[in-house]
Design a protein around this motif. Sequence first.
Motif, PDB file in Angstrom:
ATOM      1  N   ASN A  98       0.821  -1.206   0.000  1.00 44.25           N
ATOM      2  CA  ASN A  98       0.000   0.000   0.000  1.00 44.25           C
ATOM      3  C   ASN A  98       0.858   1.260   0.000  1.00 44.25           C
ATOM      4  O   ASN A  98       2.033   1.214   0.377  1.00 44.25           O
ATOM      5  CB  ASN A  98      -0.926   0.001   1.222  1.00 44.25           C
ATOM      6  CG  ASN A  98      -1.989  -1.075   1.132  1.00 44.25           C
ATOM      7  OD1 ASN A  98      -2.545  -1.320   0.069  1.00 44.25           O
ATOM      8  ND2 ASN A  98      -2.268  -1.726   2.255  1.00 44.25           N
ATOM      9  N   ARG A 102       2.227   3.936   6.001  1.00 44.74           N
ATOM     10  CA  ARG A 102       1.444   2.710   6.184  1.00 44.74           C
ATOM     11  C   ARG A 102       1.814   1.972   7.471  1.00 44.74           C
ATOM     12  O   ARG A 102       1.374   0.844   7.694  1.00 44.74           O
ATOM     13  CB  ARG A 102       1.643   1.805   4.975  1.00 44.74           C
ATOM     14  CG  ARG A 102       3.100   1.490   4.654  1.00 44.74           C
ATOM     15  CD  ARG A 102       3.263   0.865   3.293  1.00 44.74           C
ATOM     16  NE  ARG A 102       4.670   0.542   3.021  1.00 44.74           N
ATOM     17  CZ  ARG A 102       5.109   0.008   1.895  1.00 44.74           C
ATOM     18  NH1 ARG A 102       4.240  -0.279   0.925  1.00 44.74           N
ATOM     19  NH2 ARG A 102       6.394  -0.259   1.722  1.00 44.74           N
ATOM     20  N   ASN A 114      -0.581  -1.168  11.212  1.00 44.62           N
ATOM     21  CA  ASN A 114       0.062  -1.288   9.905  1.00 44.62           C
ATOM     22  C   ASN A 114      -0.972  -1.596   8.837  1.00 44.62           C
ATOM     23  O   ASN A 114      -1.953  -2.296   9.074  1.00 44.62           O
ATOM     24  CB  ASN A 114       1.166  -2.361   9.932  1.00 44.62           C
ATOM     25  CG  ASN A 114       0.670  -3.712   9.460  1.00 44.62           C
ATOM     26  OD1 ASN A 114       0.590  -3.979   8.260  1.00 44.62           O
ATOM     27  ND2 ASN A 114       0.307  -4.573  10.411  1.00 44.62           N
ATOM     28  N   ARG A 115      -0.746  -1.040   7.679  1.00 46.18           N
ATOM     29  CA  ARG A 115      -1.502  -1.411   6.486  1.00 46.18           C
ATOM     30  C   ARG A 115      -0.504  -1.578   5.329  1.00 46.18           C
ATOM     31  O   ARG A 115      -0.642  -0.990   4.260  1.00 46.18           O
ATOM     32  CB  ARG A 115      -2.588  -0.385   6.161  1.00 46.18           C
ATOM     33  CG  ARG A 115      -2.153   1.062   6.090  1.00 46.18           C
ATOM     34  CD  ARG A 115      -3.304   1.949   5.582  1.00 46.18           C
ATOM     35  NE  ARG A 115      -2.955   3.354   5.631  1.00 46.18           N
ATOM     36  CZ  ARG A 115      -3.137   4.144   6.685  1.00 46.18           C
ATOM     37  NH1 ARG A 115      -3.662   3.644   7.798  1.00 46.18           N
ATOM     38  NH2 ARG A 115      -2.791   5.417   6.642  1.00 46.18           N
ATOM     39  N   GLY A 117       0.180  -4.128   3.411  1.00 40.10           N
ATOM     40  CA  GLY A 117      -0.383  -4.676   2.181  1.00 40.10           C
ATOM     41  C   GLY A 117       0.477  -5.723   1.505  1.00 40.10           C
ATOM     42  O   GLY A 117       0.526  -5.804   0.271  1.00 40.10           O
ATOM     43  N   SER A 181      -4.965 -11.319   7.252  1.00 40.55           N
ATOM     44  CA  SER A 181      -4.535  -9.923   7.253  1.00 40.55           C
ATOM     45  C   SER A 181      -5.699  -9.041   6.825  1.00 40.55           C
ATOM     46  O   SER A 181      -6.421  -9.359   5.877  1.00 40.55           O
ATOM     47  CB  SER A 181      -3.373  -9.722   6.272  1.00 40.55           C
ATOM     48  OG  SER A 181      -3.126  -8.338   6.098  1.00 40.55           O
ATOM     49  N   ASN A 183      -5.340  -6.167   5.439  1.00 40.42           N
ATOM     50  CA  ASN A 183      -4.797  -5.159   4.526  1.00 40.42           C
ATOM     51  C   ASN A 183      -4.830  -5.543   3.051  1.00 40.42           C
ATOM     52  O   ASN A 183      -4.320  -4.814   2.213  1.00 40.42           O
ATOM     53  CB  ASN A 183      -3.364  -4.816   4.941  1.00 40.42           C
ATOM     54  CG  ASN A 183      -3.312  -4.248   6.346  1.00 40.42           C
ATOM     55  OD1 ASN A 183      -4.153  -3.447   6.719  1.00 40.42           O
ATOM     56  ND2 ASN A 183      -2.328  -4.685   7.121  1.00 40.42           N
ATOM     57  N   ILE A 247      -8.742  -5.436  13.620  1.00 39.76           N
ATOM     58  CA  ILE A 247      -9.260  -4.176  13.096  1.00 39.76           C
ATOM     59  C   ILE A 247      -9.963  -3.373  14.194  1.00 39.76           C
ATOM     60  O   ILE A 247     -10.377  -2.239  13.965  1.00 39.76           O
ATOM     61  CB  ILE A 247     -10.226  -4.406  11.920  1.00 39.76           C
ATOM     62  CG1 ILE A 247     -11.405  -5.296  12.328  1.00 39.76           C
ATOM     63  CG2 ILE A 247      -9.475  -5.013  10.738  1.00 39.76           C
ATOM     64  CD1 ILE A 247     -12.477  -5.438  11.260  1.00 39.76           C
ATOM     65  N   GLY A 265      -6.170  -0.383   9.131  1.00 40.46           N
ATOM     66  CA  GLY A 265      -5.025  -1.288   9.192  1.00 40.46           C
ATOM     67  C   GLY A 265      -5.150  -2.230  10.364  1.00 40.46           C
ATOM     68  O   GLY A 265      -6.097  -2.168  11.155  1.00 40.46           O
TER      69      GLY A 265
END
Length: 344
Positions: A98, A102, A114-115, A117, A181, A183, A247, A265
């Motif tokens: 991403n 992030r 965190n995101r 990805g 995940s 993300n 989340i 994230g």
Amino acid sequence: MYRILFALVFRHMDPERAHHLAFTAIRLLPKLGLRRLAARFTRPRTDQAVSALGLTFPTPFGVAAGFDKNATAILGLGALGFGHVEVGTVTAIPQPGNPRPRLFRLIPDRAIVNRMGFNNEGAATAATRVAKTRAVVGRPIVGVNIGKSRVVAVSDAVADYRVSARAAAEVADYLVVNVSSPNTPGLRDLQAVESLRPLLSAVKDEARGVPLLVKIAPDLVDDDVLAVADLVVDLGLDGIIATNTTIARDGLSTDRQVVTAAGAGGLSGRPLKERSFEVLRLLRAHVPAELCIISVGGVETARDVRERLDAGATLVQGYSAFIYRGPLWVRAINRGLDDLAKAR
């Protein structure tokens, strides 16, 4: 010393940049000829070996997936004292992840959002790197965590996972299917049993006898956790990793504006401790005693690790506390486990 460094320097840096600086130092340990010296300083003083998945883990504590995404610091992380290193998440198709920023710290909660990805250089590249460590004496156990490529539709996920599993199975000590995940769009939908069964069956075929586990989210309701557990047992998989990031944003001490600014994230670290422990106890009471359960989420001290083991975890992993405790964190856990064993 590290607390001062964190307070004066790292907390003011972009979290991802700080991670890469620390990561570079860890990667340099073997290249500077310091791996064995560091390992003597960080390894347990007493026998903490755990037999699981047909393997012998020198200590029950390892580093969770997400820290070494591209399998470039396996030996350095082993030198810091981790008994196993789970690399990835890797995908069949290399991807940048991403957009930045992030990665975010929630310092009052000792947590991370965190995101990322699944940013990684691809399963084939990671497999080549893992292969180079296999003959190294004293290396840690290496797991490879695989996920879905972002550009691949959920309906085509089985074929995508097959590619990664085929590459990783050649070199991994164990494999992990990541369907938890938050993300990657649509990924968590694969945790539904009707979607998960064909996916896990396909990956098991590609694993060709390499121990196979599935990683689940803490946000599953208890009935769904048990449904996944029943599927794992039914398919003859080797274990479950509980849990991935959440989340949820409940009960945080960090200023609400800071949390909002961090955005979407997965949340990891101390706030995840209670739920990940609940899921561990739920699973251990439900699955056969021989099924491997790796507990991760909110683990920060040797006492945390010991509590997870006493509650039925086979192995324990950590990640977020690394950011707050620094490079001697693993040593403190290994030596703390020594002390707790002596006190029994």
